[in-house]
Design an enzyme around this catalytic site. Structure first.
Site, PDB file in Angstrom:
ATOM      1  N   LYS A 203       0.865  -1.197   0.000  1.00  0.00           N
ATOM      2  CA  LYS A 203       0.000   0.000   0.000  1.00  0.00           C
ATOM      3  C   LYS A 203       0.889   1.230   0.000  1.00  0.00           C
ATOM      4  O   LYS A 203       1.810   1.351   0.809  1.00  0.00           O
ATOM      5  CB  LYS A 203      -0.908   0.008   1.222  1.00  0.00           C
ATOM      6  CG  LYS A 203      -1.770   1.264   1.268  1.00  0.00           C
ATOM      7  CD  LYS A 203      -2.955   1.111   2.181  1.00  0.00           C
ATOM      8  CE  LYS A 203      -2.610   1.402   3.616  1.00  0.00           C
ATOM      9  NZ  LYS A 203      -3.811   1.607   4.452  1.00  0.00           N
TER      10      LYS A 203
HETATM   11  C1  R5P Z   1      -3.227   3.905   8.272  1.00  0.00           C
HETATM   12  O1  R5P Z   1      -2.365   3.690   9.066  1.00  0.00           O
HETATM   13  C2  R5P Z   1      -4.262   2.966   8.116  1.00  0.00           C
HETATM   14  O2  R5P Z   1      -3.674   1.743   7.771  1.00  0.00           O
HETATM   15  C3  R5P Z   1      -5.350   3.268   7.106  1.00  0.00           C
HETATM   16  O3  R5P Z   1      -5.979   2.070   6.867  1.00  0.00           O
HETATM   17  C4  R5P Z   1      -4.888   3.800   5.786  1.00  0.00           C
HETATM   18  O4  R5P Z   1      -4.211   5.000   5.961  1.00  0.00           O
HETATM   19  C5  R5P Z   1      -6.026   3.950   4.787  1.00  0.00           C
HETATM   20  O5  R5P Z   1      -6.961   4.810   5.247  1.00  0.00           O
HETATM   21  P1  R5P Z   1      -7.171   6.265   4.607  1.00  0.00           P
HETATM   22  O6  R5P Z   1      -7.784   6.053   3.264  1.00  0.00           O
HETATM   23  O7  R5P Z   1      -8.096   6.948   5.550  1.00  0.00           O
HETATM   24  O8  R5P Z   1      -5.835   6.923   4.492  1.00  0.00           O
END
Ligand code: R5P
Length: 295
Positions: A203
């Site tokens: 990611k």
């Molecule tokens: C972050 O540490 C988390 O893993 C979130 O799942 C990730 O950042 C994704 O969430 P968002 O789309 O709110 O950034």
């Protein structure tokens, strides 16, 4: 006991047809074992090659985040429209019905909070518990360039090694410290490190300049985090540009659950990710669904 006298000689061996030997649909995943590929096929849609992961693991370091103060209320209406749920084991056991068959990507790290140094994490879920929860994948951050870089990479290595014993893939999240540059050079470095230590997918964040090169330099699929809440049209535009430049989908949280209409937004994101819907059409779809639901 089967009647041995009744065994008939085989006739249809399809001698004109070569045995099937199809390549696996996901980038960099061809050499994985059947169980790994099967779990990845639950996470990524084999038709589009992409995924819409709904992330709601934010509470593990930032508490009751806006939009998911009550996960038992906020998340269930979104589940039918998500491909994957990404959350902690605490959220899963307390707020998500076990009758849901959506694959779970299990947040498997903890050890810090928004009050302290973010990179100071540990592996916080034993592989036995991930198996008990029927996790499709496990996940933790690598914080490249941060104070606890070494420990965070060691955490993900541990997940990869233990998950591999049981055919469970690992998603490596590229965590970014507050004062670190969010550019192609940084994400190129972080995503490549994640893939080379053996993460099955990564990611990252979408960036304006050079995202395509980040994707090209990472030999396994990349999904993008949504990041901070944007107006719906901008979030859909970001998702469109990310998949257009090679991302294999999104792992989106705040831009869905903080939307004025989360159920409409996740469907619009799905249309972009799986059907290449243009941002304008997806925004229209969002607005139509939202007004239908408002009655
Ligand atoms: C972050 O540490 C988390 O893993 C979130 O799942 C990730 O950042 C994704 O969430 P968002 O789309 O709110 O950034």
């Amino acid at each position: 006991m089967a009647d041995l006298d009744d065994i008939k000689e085989g006739k249809d061996f399809g001698l004109d047809t070569p045995a099937r030997n199809e390549p696996f649909f996901l980038k960099g995943s061809n050499a994985l074992d059947w169980g790994m590929q099967n779990r990845l096929s639950r996470i990524f849609n084999p038709d589009s090659g992409r995924t819409v992961m709904l992330a709601f693991d934010h509470g593990y370091f930032q508490g009751p985040t806006t939009g998911i103060e009550r996960m038992d209320l906020a998340i269930p209406p979104l589940i039918p429209h998500a491909d994957v749920l990404m959350c902690t084991r605490g959220a899963l056991r307390s707020c998500i019905s076990p009758t849901s068959t959506k694959p779970i990507v299990l947040r498997s790290s903890a050890g810090q909070s928004i009050l302290t140094e973010l990179s100071n994490e540990l592996v916080a879920v034993d592989i036995d518990d991930a198996i008990r929860l029927n996790a499709a994948a496990i996940t933790a951050q690598i914080y490249v360039g941060a104070e606890y870089e070494h420990q965070s990479i060691a955490n993900v290595v541990k997940l990869i090694d233990t998950g591999s014993r049981y055919g469970i893939p690992t998603l490596a999240v590229t965590g970014v410290g507050a004062d670190m540059a969010r550019d192609a050079r940084y994400f190129g470095l972080a995503t490549r490190i994640a893939a080379e230590i053996g993460a099955h997918y990564v990611k990252s964040y979408f960036i304006e300049d050079g995202f395509e090169k980040v994707v090209a330099g990472c030999p396994v699929p990349i999904v993008i985090a949504g990041g901070k809440k944007l107006p719906e049209g901008e979030a859909l535009e970001m998702a469109y540009r990310a998949v257009d430049q090679g991302a294999a989908g999104v792992d989106m949280g705040r831009n869905i659950f903080q939307s004025d209409s989360p159920v409409a937004m996740i469907q619009a994101v799905g249309a972009v990710v799986h059907r290449n819907e243009s941002p304008d059409n997806a925004l229209q779809m969002y607005q139509d669904l939202k007004s239908d639901m408002e009655g």
